[in-house]
Design an enzyme around this catalytic site. Structure first.
Site, PDB file in Angstrom:
ATOM      1  N   MET A 155      88.586 -51.068 -10.764  1.00 39.82           N
ATOM      2  CA  MET A 155      88.718 -51.403 -11.985  1.00 39.82           C
ATOM      3  C   MET A 155      89.975 -52.245 -11.921  1.00 39.82           C
ATOM      4  O   MET A 155      90.289 -52.502 -11.037  1.00 39.82           O
ATOM      5  CB  MET A 155      89.199 -50.514 -12.561  1.00 39.82           C
ATOM      6  CG  MET A 155      88.569 -48.392 -12.044  1.00 39.82           C
ATOM      7  SD  MET A 155      87.229 -48.684 -13.185  1.00 39.82           S
ATOM      8  CE  MET A 155      88.004 -47.668 -14.484  1.00 39.82           C
TER       9      MET A 155
ATOM     10  N   ARG B  32      97.300 -42.036  -1.368  1.00 41.55           N
ATOM     11  CA  ARG B  32      96.308 -41.695  -1.442  1.00 41.55           C
ATOM     12  C   ARG B  32      96.116 -40.999   0.023  1.00 41.55           C
ATOM     13  O   ARG B  32      96.163 -41.661   0.452  1.00 41.55           O
ATOM     14  CB  ARG B  32      95.483 -42.380  -2.617  1.00 41.55           C
ATOM     15  CG  ARG B  32      95.001 -43.555  -1.478  1.00 41.55           C
ATOM     16  CD  ARG B  32      94.330 -44.574  -2.040  1.00 41.55           C
ATOM     17  NE  ARG B  32      93.642 -46.630  -1.812  1.00 41.55           N
ATOM     18  CZ  ARG B  32      93.905 -47.372  -2.575  1.00 41.55           C
ATOM     19  NH1 ARG B  32      93.029 -46.690  -3.873  1.00 41.55           N
ATOM     20  NH2 ARG B  32      92.862 -48.006  -1.753  1.00 41.55           N
TER      21      ARG B  32
ATOM     22  N   HIS C 187      88.861 -56.217   0.286  1.00 39.26           N
ATOM     23  CA  HIS C 187      87.858 -55.509  -0.170  1.00 39.26           C
ATOM     24  C   HIS C 187      86.272 -55.296   0.485  1.00 39.26           C
ATOM     25  O   HIS C 187      85.515 -54.130   0.748  1.00 39.26           O
ATOM     26  CB  HIS C 187      87.494 -56.574  -2.136  1.00 39.26           C
ATOM     27  CG  HIS C 187      86.271 -55.419  -2.250  1.00 39.26           C
ATOM     28  ND1 HIS C 187      84.347 -55.986  -2.036  1.00 39.26           N
ATOM     29  CD2 HIS C 187      86.209 -54.463  -3.551  1.00 39.26           C
ATOM     30  CE1 HIS C 187      84.154 -55.128  -3.239  1.00 39.26           C
ATOM     31  NE2 HIS C 187      84.852 -54.327  -4.604  1.00 39.26           N
TER      32      HIS C 187
ATOM     33  N   ARG D 236      54.712 -29.988   9.288  1.00 42.08           N
ATOM     34  CA  ARG D 236      53.084 -30.345   8.428  1.00 42.08           C
ATOM     35  C   ARG D 236      52.158 -31.490   9.532  1.00 42.08           C
ATOM     36  O   ARG D 236      52.048 -31.713  10.095  1.00 42.08           O
ATOM     37  CB  ARG D 236      53.540 -31.639   7.275  1.00 42.08           C
ATOM     38  CG  ARG D 236      54.995 -31.568   6.798  1.00 42.08           C
ATOM     39  CD  ARG D 236      55.395 -32.486   6.081  1.00 42.08           C
ATOM     40  NE  ARG D 236      56.518 -32.846   5.492  1.00 42.08           N
ATOM     41  CZ  ARG D 236      57.386 -32.775   5.297  1.00 42.08           C
ATOM     42  NH1 ARG D 236      58.218 -32.796   6.828  1.00 42.08           N
ATOM     43  NH2 ARG D 236      58.954 -32.534   4.123  1.00 42.08           N
TER      44      ARG D 236
ATOM     45  N   ARG E 164      52.945 -24.868   8.773  1.00 44.58           N
ATOM     46  CA  ARG E 164      51.819 -24.878   7.502  1.00 44.58           C
ATOM     47  C   ARG E 164      50.325 -25.273   7.469  1.00 44.58           C
ATOM     48  O   ARG E 164      50.381 -26.779   8.230  1.00 44.58           O
ATOM     49  CB  ARG E 164      52.698 -25.798   6.234  1.00 44.58           C
ATOM     50  CG  ARG E 164      52.149 -25.953   4.696  1.00 44.58           C
ATOM     51  CD  ARG E 164      52.242 -26.635   3.772  1.00 44.58           C
ATOM     52  NE  ARG E 164      51.911 -28.498   4.542  1.00 44.58           N
ATOM     53  CZ  ARG E 164      53.513 -29.857   3.564  1.00 44.58           C
ATOM     54  NH1 ARG E 164      54.351 -29.155   2.757  1.00 44.58           N
ATOM     55  NH2 ARG E 164      52.987 -30.242   3.847  1.00 44.58           N
TER      56      ARG E 164
ATOM     57  N   GLU F 254      55.444 -23.030  -3.927  1.00 45.85           N
ATOM     58  CA  GLU F 254      56.133 -24.562  -4.892  1.00 45.85           C
ATOM     59  C   GLU F 254      55.216 -25.331  -6.065  1.00 45.85           C
ATOM     60  O   GLU F 254      55.256 -25.586  -6.892  1.00 45.85           O
ATOM     61  CB  GLU F 254      55.314 -25.471  -3.228  1.00 45.85           C
ATOM     62  CG  GLU F 254      53.113 -24.937  -3.105  1.00 45.85           C
ATOM     63  CD  GLU F 254      53.377 -25.549  -2.102  1.00 45.85           C
ATOM     64  OE1 GLU F 254      53.564 -27.264  -1.997  1.00 45.85           O
ATOM     65  OE2 GLU F 254      52.686 -25.862  -0.622  1.00 45.85           O
TER      66      GLU F 254
ATOM     67  N   GLY G  19      58.372 -24.341  -1.552  1.00 47.53           N
ATOM     68  CA  GLY G  19      58.608 -25.825  -1.289  1.00 47.53           C
ATOM     69  C   GLY G  19      59.182 -26.496  -1.971  1.00 47.53           C
ATOM     70  O   GLY G  19      58.348 -26.810  -3.075  1.00 47.53           O
ATOM     71  N   THR G  20      60.874 -26.963  -2.578  1.00 43.38           N
ATOM     72  CA  THR G  20      60.592 -27.420  -3.815  1.00 43.38           C
ATOM     73  C   THR G  20      61.201 -28.739  -4.059  1.00 43.38           C
ATOM     74  O   THR G  20      60.949 -29.036  -5.100  1.00 43.38           O
ATOM     75  CB  THR G  20      62.635 -27.655  -3.390  1.00 43.38           C
ATOM     76  OG1 THR G  20      63.552 -27.954  -2.497  1.00 43.38           O
ATOM     77  CG2 THR G  20      63.299 -25.337  -3.501  1.00 43.38           C
ATOM     78  N   ASN G  21      59.891 -29.421  -3.296  1.00 48.34           N
ATOM     79  CA  ASN G  21      59.189 -30.975  -3.910  1.00 48.34           C
ATOM     80  C   ASN G  21      58.488 -30.537  -4.896  1.00 48.34           C
ATOM     81  O   ASN G  21      58.368 -31.314  -5.771  1.00 48.34           O
ATOM     82  CB  ASN G  21      58.998 -31.846  -2.282  1.00 48.34           C
ATOM     83  CG  ASN G  21      60.354 -32.013  -1.558  1.00 48.34           C
ATOM     84  OD1 ASN G  21      60.860 -31.940  -1.954  1.00 48.34           O
ATOM     85  ND2 ASN G  21      59.715 -31.909  -0.450  1.00 48.34           N
ATOM     86  N   ASP G  22      57.496 -29.647  -4.193  1.00 52.46           N
ATOM     87  CA  ASP G  22      56.362 -29.239  -5.186  1.00 52.46           C
ATOM     88  C   ASP G  22      56.966 -27.946  -6.381  1.00 52.46           C
ATOM     89  O   ASP G  22      56.537 -28.513  -7.687  1.00 52.46           O
ATOM     90  CB  ASP G  22      55.610 -28.596  -4.444  1.00 52.46           C
ATOM     91  CG  ASP G  22      54.419 -30.170  -3.966  1.00 52.46           C
ATOM     92  OD1 ASP G  22      54.251 -31.514  -4.457  1.00 52.46           O
ATOM     93  OD2 ASP G  22      53.097 -29.887  -3.496  1.00 52.46           O
TER      94      ASP G  22
ATOM     95  N   CYS H  26      62.144 -25.544   1.924  1.00 51.00           N
ATOM     96  CA  CYS H  26      62.062 -26.728   2.830  1.00 51.00           C
ATOM     97  C   CYS H  26      61.660 -28.027   2.742  1.00 51.00           C
ATOM     98  O   CYS H  26      61.318 -29.001   3.051  1.00 51.00           O
ATOM     99  CB  CYS H  26      60.806 -26.095   3.964  1.00 51.00           C
ATOM    100  SG  CYS H  26      59.214 -25.754   3.023  1.00 51.00           S
TER     101      CYS H  26
ATOM    102  N   TYR I  74      68.279 -19.339   5.720  1.00 50.03           N
ATOM    103  CA  TYR I  74      68.390 -21.155   6.276  1.00 50.03           C
ATOM    104  C   TYR I  74      67.695 -21.953   5.217  1.00 50.03           C
ATOM    105  O   TYR I  74      67.112 -21.828   4.247  1.00 50.03           O
ATOM    106  CB  TYR I  74      66.518 -20.937   7.516  1.00 50.03           C
ATOM    107  CG  TYR I  74      65.621 -20.550   7.291  1.00 50.03           C
ATOM    108  CD1 TYR I  74      65.357 -22.305   6.547  1.00 50.03           C
ATOM    109  CD2 TYR I  74      64.811 -19.687   7.298  1.00 50.03           C
ATOM    110  CE1 TYR I  74      63.126 -22.516   6.469  1.00 50.03           C
ATOM    111  CE2 TYR I  74      63.295 -19.698   6.498  1.00 50.03           C
ATOM    112  CZ  TYR I  74      62.902 -21.003   6.897  1.00 50.03           C
ATOM    113  OH  TYR I  74      61.406 -21.171   6.712  1.00 50.03           O
TER     114      TYR I  74
END
Length: 885
Positions: A107, A352, A468, A574, A630, A757, A778-781, A843, A863
């Site tokens: 800024m 700060r 900087h 995998r 898997r 998934e 499997g939160t990607n898919d 995972c 986990y």
């Protein structure tokens, strides 16, 4: 009651405090706090972040806000004894932005606001220092033209350089009062010629336009970029701090500087900082002059012969020591303090929590606990988990051959090699094409932020440890060597000269940010090592967290790295990654192209010993820890031959023609392979594929057990959408395992579960859980299929969704808690109603992201699993989640 927009701070009356940073910004809140502590803070007022948001909404400063500004300004006049706009005794202001979190260099600042052709003369008479007055006026014109009028500042800067050259001067301080007078006249002519606007003489016009400029700067490109990089909310707005000026450029009894209550690079408990005599604050961070050390502890190769502040102004230095000790004790953290000395009187302009390297942050946190200033729990909450990434980067191989070119300041630790780039644009372009680059500049400015992000490291010829480049690089965790004065850089020609050699853009160099050294060529690196302070800090995290931390690893090497970082098992192995080695891929292709089950089994027999060997290695690495494996998941097209040579090799192996290969490949083609014949669908149609893998897992586990290793295998069946899929494959799996137990005369404990998934699997979790010993999300898919987004293609438009605040974050980076998270939470609750003994984990890539880990803790997962290098980040995130709960 009318809205309050403006808050005063001075030694008589202060309206804010440090808890009000959301409203007053971090800078404004701390100015108020320091004023209430009785520290020597120049009086002023803060225009709130709410006023910024009001300005954005109405595109103007409201009359009510202006009236409150005038009232606060009147209070400053009474306290200071000066008058804004007065010709004889003018009250001048600095105008600075201040968001709720520190955004260094993002800024814009204006100093000496309120000056004009009349007040400059009054200031000269008042101070009996004509040179100082005209120097202050030219600085004001430069800053105001740049920040408020959005003028190309390089035109003014080049005029100053031309004047210095004409006068035979090296430093600004060598120019006379008449030189500054002449320069002010030239500046004003240039501004009129280039913009068609006259430079404003009315102080109130200057003030309103400066406040507007700060509000506008919240949304300038570099500020937006900084917020995106650091995950800062775009809708916070910035406050404006209007503070009466004190001057460090009135003569040799004046100075300005920046100091840290501890060393921001190492965390050592020593007072550290730099200052300049007869200068204004911007000079220290701009790198125009080499700053001097405040004390012996602050000396380095570029300033070791210069007089320290302790030597030059011992009384004032003693006062500064008292202030820093008071501030660190009050804030219970390392402070970054800006100060100015005017006629031997000390003023504090800002404090700060100081930016620091990750190593320094850990050391400071541990030391503050050992000094009984913080509790362990407070210390854990002080560290941003993402900052730990900095500790995990490589350093230069001490045994490698090196050709030293130059030495500068060790501004930010770590080592990096890459191609020289002299501009941010070049750095971005090369990085986008896959090249590793080092950004080489005279000094960096906020405009260089994107180039710094794209670079492996930063090298500058000018600037100190608080420049900087140094501050921003430390915040990013990138190596930086600053103030390397031996460099001769010609950016226009694309040439760097150093040590009698000439380097062009694209030539490779290496920098060591820990030592300040610059080397020729590419130098090998070795993995980062973790010190005792880190181990102690992470042990505190492990005491607090409830979530277990596993890793995603497909080979013993990655498993060992994860173990070193504190992983307690494998959450995702995998198996398909094991198939791409040259001696295996042909057998995989034979399996895919087989027309009969007999042919498929022949190909699978070739793969069995490889798979078994893989699992033995992983079980050995993960002795007495769970290993979640898997079964084959990706669409088969990923294994298909692509080149004619690969097709010819396969045709020969199968004893068929190339034409038959092409025909079979055509039959295997899928329009949407990610939703096609993959995962458990493959196991249902060709059970022998999964059974080969199950046999490899179980035989490897039994052999490992016989070798004295405690094995805890978990067999995971992927891409379930229907409970009967899992039921079918679980029955076959258990049947085969029992057969193997009989064959081997030995048994092991094991679990069979599934990867959730697909939304339907989550919705029907109560039914799925009947056949599952565990759920692994499997939160990607799951994110792909919940949103209907392709992870591989959505990057083309997701940034625009974030810019427009349609998505607050990239859902593939941070778990979408209200949608995808709802499904995870629902599935856990429903699954445990059916099977209370099952364990649950995550995972996907979200398993190493702090906000996602916080969510996993809240919903009671057992986990999270993440890549090896994110294990420490996950450990700390899990601890913080437990402490916040």
């Amino acid at each position: 009651m009318s809205t309050k927009w403006v808050y005063s701070f001075n030694y008589k009356r202060t309206e804010g405090n440090r808890e009000m940073k959301n409203l007053l910004g971090g800078k404004g809140a701390n100015l108020a706090e320091m004023s209430s502590l009785g520290l020597p803070v120049p009086p002023g007022f803060t225009v709130s972040t709410d006023a910024c948001l009001d300005y954005e909404k109405n595109n103007s400063i409201s009359d009510v806000i202006k009236e409150q500004v005038k009232e606060a300004l009147l209070e400053v006049e009474k306290v200071s004894g000066k008058k804004f706009g007065d010709d004889a005794n003018p009250l001048l202001f600095s105008v600075r932005s201040g968001a709720r979190v520190s955004m260094p260099g993002m800024m814009d600042t204006v100093l000496n606001l309120g000056m004009n052709e009349k007040s400059v003369q009054g200031l000269a008479e008042l101070t009996n220092n004509e040179r100082f007055a005209w120097d202050s006026y030219r600085r004001f014109i430069q800053m105001y033209a740049n920040v408020v009028m959005e003028f190309n500042i390089s035109l003014l800067e080049s005029t100053l350089e031309d004047l210095k050259e004409a006068r035979g001067c090296h430093l600004d301080t060598e120019l006379t009062a008449q030189d500054w007078k002449d320069l002010v006249s030239v500046y004003k002519k240039i501004i009129v010629e280039e913009t068609g606007q006259r430079f404003p003489e009315d102080p109130y016009e200057q003030l309103w336009l400066a406040i507007e400029a700060v509000f506008k700067s919240w949304n300038n490109p570099r500020a937006i970029k900084y917020r995106e990089i650091n995950d800062i909310d775009h809708h916070w707005g910035t406050a404006v701090n209007v503070q009466s000026m004190v001057f460090g450029n009135m003569g040799d009894d004046c100075a300005t500087g920046v100091c840290f209550t501890r060393d921001p690079s190492t965390g050592d408990k020593k007072f550290f900082g730099e200052y300049l005599i007869n200068a204004q604050g911007e000079d220290v961070v701009a790198g125009i002059r080499t700053p001097a050390p405040i004390n012996d502890d602050s000396k380095n190769i570029s300033n070791k012969e210069m007089k320290t502040l302790e030597e030059a102004m011992p009384k004032t230095f003693g006062e500064l020591v008292e202030v820093y000790q008071k501030l660190e004790a009050h804030y219970k953290d390392m402070q970054d303090i800006e100060f100015t000395i005017e006629k031997d009187k000390l003023f504090i302009l800002q404090t700060r929590n100081g930016k620091r390297t990750a190593a320094a942050a850990i050391k400071i946190a541990v030391d503050l606990v050992e000094e009984n200033i913080l509790t362990k729990e407070e210390a854990l909450l002080r560290i941003d988990p993402e900052d730990i990434n900095q500790l995990l980067h490589p350093r230069l191989d001490p045994d490698a051959e090196k050709t030293l070119l130059a030495s500068g300041l060790p501004a930010s630790p770590g080592a990096a090699s890459g191609e020289i780039c002299f501009t941010s644009e070049a750095a971005n372009m090369k990085a986008e094409n896959g090249a590793k680059v080092i950004l080489v500049r005279q000094e960096t400015s906020p405009e260089d932020i994107s180039g710094m992000v794209a670079s492996e490291g930063i090298l500058t010829a000018r600037g100190g440890m608080t420049s900087h480049a140094a501050v921003v690089a430390r915040g990013m965790g990138k190596p930086c060597v600053a103030g390397c004065s031996e460099l001769s850089i010609n950016s226009g020609a694309g040439i760097l000269k150093v040590a009698g050699k000439e380097f062009k853009e694209g030539d490779p160099i290496t920098i060591n940010g820990a030592t300040g050294e610059v080397f020729e060529g590419i130098i090998p690196t070795i993995a980062a090592s973790i010190d005792d302070k880190f181990e102690k800090f992470m042990s505190w995290a492990d005491e607090c967290r409830k979530l277990e931390i596993r890793t995603n690893a497909d080979n013993p090497e990655d498993a060992q790295v994860a173990l070193k970082f504190g992983a307690k098992g494998i959450g995702l192995c995998r198996t398909e990654h094991m198939f791409f080695e040259p001696e295996r891929i042909l057998a995989v292709r034979e399996m895919i192209f087989a027309n009969t089950e007999t042919d498929r089994r022949l190909a699978l027999e070739k793969l069995l010993p490889y798979q078994k060997e893989d699992f033995i290695g992983i079980f050995k690495a993960m002795d007495n820890l769970p290993v979640n494996i898997r079964l084959l998941d990706p669409p088969l097209h990923e294994f298909l031959p692509h080149t004619n040579d690969e097709k010819a090799e396969l045709a020969g192996s199968l004893d068929i023609t190339l034409e038959e290969i092409n025909q079979r490949q055509e039959r295997l083609h899928e329009f949407n392979p990610m939703l096609g014949h993959r995962g458990c669908r493959l196991g249902v149609t060709y059970p022998e594929i999964y059974m080969m893998q199950v046999r490899a897992i179980v035989e490897a586990a039994i052999e490992s057990k016989n070798a004295g290793i405690t094995v805890k295998p978990e067999i995971m069946i992927p891409l379930i959408s229907e409970a009967k899929e899992l039921e079918f494959l679980r029955e076959k799996t258990i049947e085969l395992i029992n057969t193997i137990f009989e064959e081997k005369g030995s048994s092991i404990d094991y679990k069979v579960g599934t990867m959730i998934e697909l939304p339907r699997a989550a919705i029907t979790a109560a039914e799925v859980a009947k056949s599952a010993d565990f759920f692994s999300f499997g939160t990607n898919d799951l994110t792909q299929t919940t949103y209907g987004l392709s992870r591989d293609d959505s990057g083309k438009f997701l940034p625009e969704y974030q810019n427009r605040a349609i998505y607050p974050k990239d859902p593939f980076v941070a778990l979408d808690q209200s949608g995808v998270g709802f499904l995870v939470d629902f599935a856990v609750k429903e699954g445990k109603k059916t099977n209370s003994s099952m364990h649950t984990g995550i995972c996907g890539e979200h398993g190493g992201e702090p906000s996602s880990i916080d969510f996993c803790h809240k919903i009671g997962l057992d986990y999270v699993s993440c890549s090896p290098y994110r294990v420490p980040i996950a450990r700390l995130s899990a601890a913080q989640a437990a402490l916040r709960d």
